[in-house]
Write a protein that holds these residues in place. Structure first.
Motif, PDB file in Angstrom:
ATOM      1  N   GLU A   2       0.833  -1.209   0.000  1.00 14.98           N
ATOM      2  CA  GLU A   2       0.000   0.000   0.000  1.00 14.98           C
ATOM      3  C   GLU A   2       0.867   1.258   0.000  1.00 14.98           C
ATOM      4  OE1 GLU A   2      -2.662  -0.209   3.336  1.00 14.98           O
ATOM      5  OE2 GLU A   2      -3.508  -2.117   2.641  1.00 14.98           O
ATOM      6  N   GLU A   3       1.922   1.243   0.827  1.00 14.65           N
ATOM      7  CA  GLU A   3       2.819   2.401   0.895  1.00 14.65           C
ATOM      8  C   GLU A   3       3.531   2.611  -0.434  1.00 14.65           C
ATOM      9  OE1 GLU A   3       5.360   1.711   4.237  1.00 14.65           O
ATOM     10  OE2 GLU A   3       3.744   1.960   5.678  1.00 14.65           O
ATOM     11  N   LEU A   4       3.943   1.518  -1.060  1.00 12.88           N
ATOM     12  CA  LEU A   4       4.594   1.617  -2.363  1.00 12.88           C
ATOM     13  C   LEU A   4       3.630   2.169  -3.402  1.00 12.88           C
ATOM     14  CD1 LEU A   4       7.042   1.196  -4.156  1.00 12.88           C
ATOM     15  CD2 LEU A   4       6.344  -1.178  -4.458  1.00 12.88           C
ATOM     16  N   SER A   5       2.383   1.722  -3.385  1.00 10.62           N
ATOM     17  CA  SER A   5       1.377   2.230  -4.319  1.00 10.62           C
ATOM     18  C   SER A   5       1.163   3.731  -4.125  1.00 10.62           C
ATOM     19  CB  SER A   5       0.045   1.498  -4.136  1.00 10.62           C
ATOM     20  OG  SER A   5       0.183   0.158  -4.457  1.00 10.62           O
ATOM     21  N   ALA A   6       1.099   4.145  -2.866  1.00  9.06           N
ATOM     22  CA  ALA A   6       0.934   5.573  -2.576  1.00  9.06           C
ATOM     23  C   ALA A   6       2.131   6.368  -3.087  1.00  9.06           C
ATOM     24  CB  ALA A   6       0.751   5.789  -1.074  1.00  9.06           C
ATOM     25  N   LEU A   7       3.317   5.821  -2.887  1.00  6.30           N
ATOM     26  CA  LEU A   7       4.525   6.506  -3.361  1.00  6.30           C
ATOM     27  C   LEU A   7       4.564   6.571  -4.885  1.00  6.30           C
ATOM     28  CD1 LEU A   7       7.136   5.016  -0.914  1.00  6.30           C
ATOM     29  CD2 LEU A   7       6.404   7.397  -1.027  1.00  6.30           C
ATOM     30  N   LEU A   8       4.155   5.505  -5.529  1.00  7.25           N
ATOM     31  CA  LEU A   8       4.140   5.504  -6.999  1.00  7.25           C
ATOM     32  C   LEU A   8       3.120   6.491  -7.543  1.00  7.25           C
ATOM     33  CD1 LEU A   8       4.633   1.712  -7.756  1.00  7.25           C
ATOM     34  CD2 LEU A   8       6.299   3.550  -8.009  1.00  7.25           C
ATOM     35  N   SER A   9       1.968   6.631  -6.872  1.00  5.97           N
ATOM     36  CA  SER A   9       0.987   7.609  -7.329  1.00  5.97           C
ATOM     37  C   SER A   9       1.519   9.029  -7.114  1.00  5.97           C
ATOM     38  CB  SER A   9      -0.359   7.423  -6.633  1.00  5.97           C
ATOM     39  OG  SER A   9      -0.251   7.698  -5.257  1.00  5.97           O
ATOM     40  N   MET A  10       2.284   9.237  -6.023  1.00  3.12           N
ATOM     41  CA  MET A  10       2.935  10.532  -5.815  1.00  3.12           C
ATOM     42  C   MET A  10       3.908  10.812  -6.944  1.00  3.12           C
ATOM     43  SD  MET A  10       3.909  10.808  -1.723  1.00  3.12           S
ATOM     44  CE  MET A  10       5.573  11.038  -2.201  1.00  3.12           C
ATOM     45  N   ARG A  11       4.570   9.778  -7.397  1.00  4.37           N
ATOM     46  CA  ARG A  11       5.558   9.927  -8.462  1.00  4.37           C
ATOM     47  C   ARG A  11       4.899  10.391  -9.757  1.00  4.37           C
ATOM     48  NH1 ARG A  11       9.875   5.580 -10.880  1.00  4.37           N
ATOM     49  NH2 ARG A  11      10.965   7.106 -12.111  1.00  4.37           N
ATOM     50  N   GLU A  12       3.698   9.860 -10.027  1.00  3.66           N
ATOM     51  CA  GLU A  12       2.986  10.268 -11.238  1.00  3.66           C
ATOM     52  C   GLU A  12       2.641  11.760 -11.189  1.00  3.66           C
ATOM     53  OE1 GLU A  12      -0.283   7.580 -11.446  1.00  3.66           O
ATOM     54  OE2 GLU A  12       1.004   5.855 -11.867  1.00  3.66           O
ATOM     55  N   GLU A  13       2.272  12.233  -9.987  1.00  2.24           N
ATOM     56  CA  GLU A  13       1.951  13.641  -9.825  1.00  2.24           C
ATOM     57  C   GLU A  13       3.214  14.502  -9.843  1.00  2.24           C
ATOM     58  OE1 GLU A  13      -0.088  13.737  -6.113  1.00  2.24           O
ATOM     59  OE2 GLU A  13      -1.649  12.376  -6.813  1.00  2.24           O
ATOM     60  N   ASN A  14       4.263  14.002  -9.256  1.00  3.37           N
ATOM     61  CA  ASN A  14       5.525  14.710  -9.159  1.00  3.37           C
ATOM     62  C   ASN A  14       6.623  13.719  -9.560  1.00  3.37           C
ATOM     63  OD1 ASN A  14       7.694  16.299  -8.548  1.00  3.37           O
ATOM     64  ND2 ASN A  14       7.371  16.286  -6.334  1.00  3.37           N
ATOM     65  N   PRO A  15       7.133  13.813 -10.793  1.00  7.95           N
ATOM     66  CA  PRO A  15       8.072  12.794 -11.279  1.00  7.95           C
ATOM     67  C   PRO A  15       9.414  12.814 -10.533  1.00  7.95           C
ATOM     68  CG  PRO A  15       7.918  14.593 -12.844  1.00  7.95           C
ATOM     69  CD  PRO A  15       6.932  14.872 -11.764  1.00  7.95           C
ATOM     70  N   GLN A  16       9.359  12.453  -9.279  1.00  9.73           N
ATOM     71  CA  GLN A  16      10.536  12.422  -8.425  1.00  9.73           C
ATOM     72  C   GLN A  16      10.781  10.961  -8.040  1.00  9.73           C
ATOM     73  OE1 GLN A  16       9.962  14.763  -4.924  1.00  9.73           O
ATOM     74  NE2 GLN A  16      11.685  13.879  -3.847  1.00  9.73           N
ATOM     75  N   ASP A  17      12.016  10.575  -7.921  1.00 11.71           N
ATOM     76  CA  ASP A  17      12.370   9.226  -7.509  1.00 11.71           C
ATOM     77  C   ASP A  17      11.861   8.995  -6.090  1.00 11.71           C
ATOM     78  OD1 ASP A  17      13.592   6.872  -6.789  1.00 11.71           O
ATOM     79  OD2 ASP A  17      15.561   7.443  -7.543  1.00 11.71           O
ATOM     80  N   PHE A  18      11.106   7.905  -5.872  1.00 10.31           N
ATOM     81  CA  PHE A  18      10.556   7.667  -4.538  1.00 10.31           C
ATOM     82  C   PHE A  18      11.641   7.516  -3.480  1.00 10.31           C
ATOM     83  CE2 PHE A  18      11.169   3.178  -5.562  1.00 10.31           C
ATOM     84  CZ  PHE A  18      11.481   2.616  -4.341  1.00 10.31           C
ATOM     85  N   THR A  19      12.852   7.099  -3.889  1.00  6.05           N
ATOM     86  CA  THR A  19      13.921   6.964  -2.901  1.00  6.05           C
ATOM     87  C   THR A  19      14.378   8.324  -2.380  1.00  6.05           C
ATOM     88  OG1 THR A  19      15.643   6.849  -4.611  1.00  6.05           O
ATOM     89  CG2 THR A  19      14.727   4.757  -3.821  1.00  6.05           C
TER      90      THR A  19
END
Length: 159
Positions: free
Chosen positions: A22-39
């Motif tokens: 779930e946390e990874l999914s949330a981070l990936l959706s954040m990435r779509e909004e802001n193309p930043q590396d989740f790391t």
């Protein structure tokens, strides 16, 4: 100190895996909004926790994604240790020797992975049908020690 804590942590449970997913999914959706590396967006410990859920092939592919991921994955023994311990079940002596020499878990895994896979295939009888040297498939031979060939022969005789 943080790495030491991670090494001693138990394997994740299914509820922990669900939470991580779930946390990874949330981070990936954040990435779509802001193309930043989740790391970049989370602490390194959390990134390592996510990467620890990957199998060996996926972990190697992830290491090729970016320099930052490569540095994080390649330099952390925690990520490679559990995968190496699965090889240990087949190549105990070799893994123990590599670790005594001070080799990292990743180097130990790379050195012993193909050997363990080949030994497992021989013991399972995958090559039982071979009647001559010409029939031996590529990558099915490895310089095994006498004890390993003894195990393989015993498995063949039991079939």
């Amino acid at each position: 100190m943080k790495q030491e804590t991670m090494r001693s942590s138990p394997l994740p449970t299914s509820s922990t895996q669900d939470k991580l997913s779930e946390e990874l999914s949330a981070l990936l959706s954040m990435r779509e909004e802001n193309p930043q590396d989740f790391t970049d967006a989370i602490p390194p410990e959390m990134s390592l926790r996510i990467f620890s859920e990957l199998d060996v092939k996926s972990l190697c592919q992830a290491a090729l994604t970016s320099k930052q991921w490569n540095r994080l994955i390649e330099t952390n023994d925690y990520l490679w240790r559990n995968h190496c311990l699965t090889v240990l079940a087949v190549c105990c002596k070799e893994v123990a020797g590599d670790r005594q020499e001070g080799l990292s878990w990743k180097v130990t895994l790379v050195r012993n992975y193909q050997k363990s896979r080949t030994k497992r295939n021989w013991i399972k009888g995958r090559y039982s049908h071979i009647r001559s040297a010409d029939e031996i498939p590529p990558n099915s031979m490895y310089p095994f020690d006498v004890e390993t060939w003894g195990e393989i022969l015993e498995a063949e005789l039991e079939r």
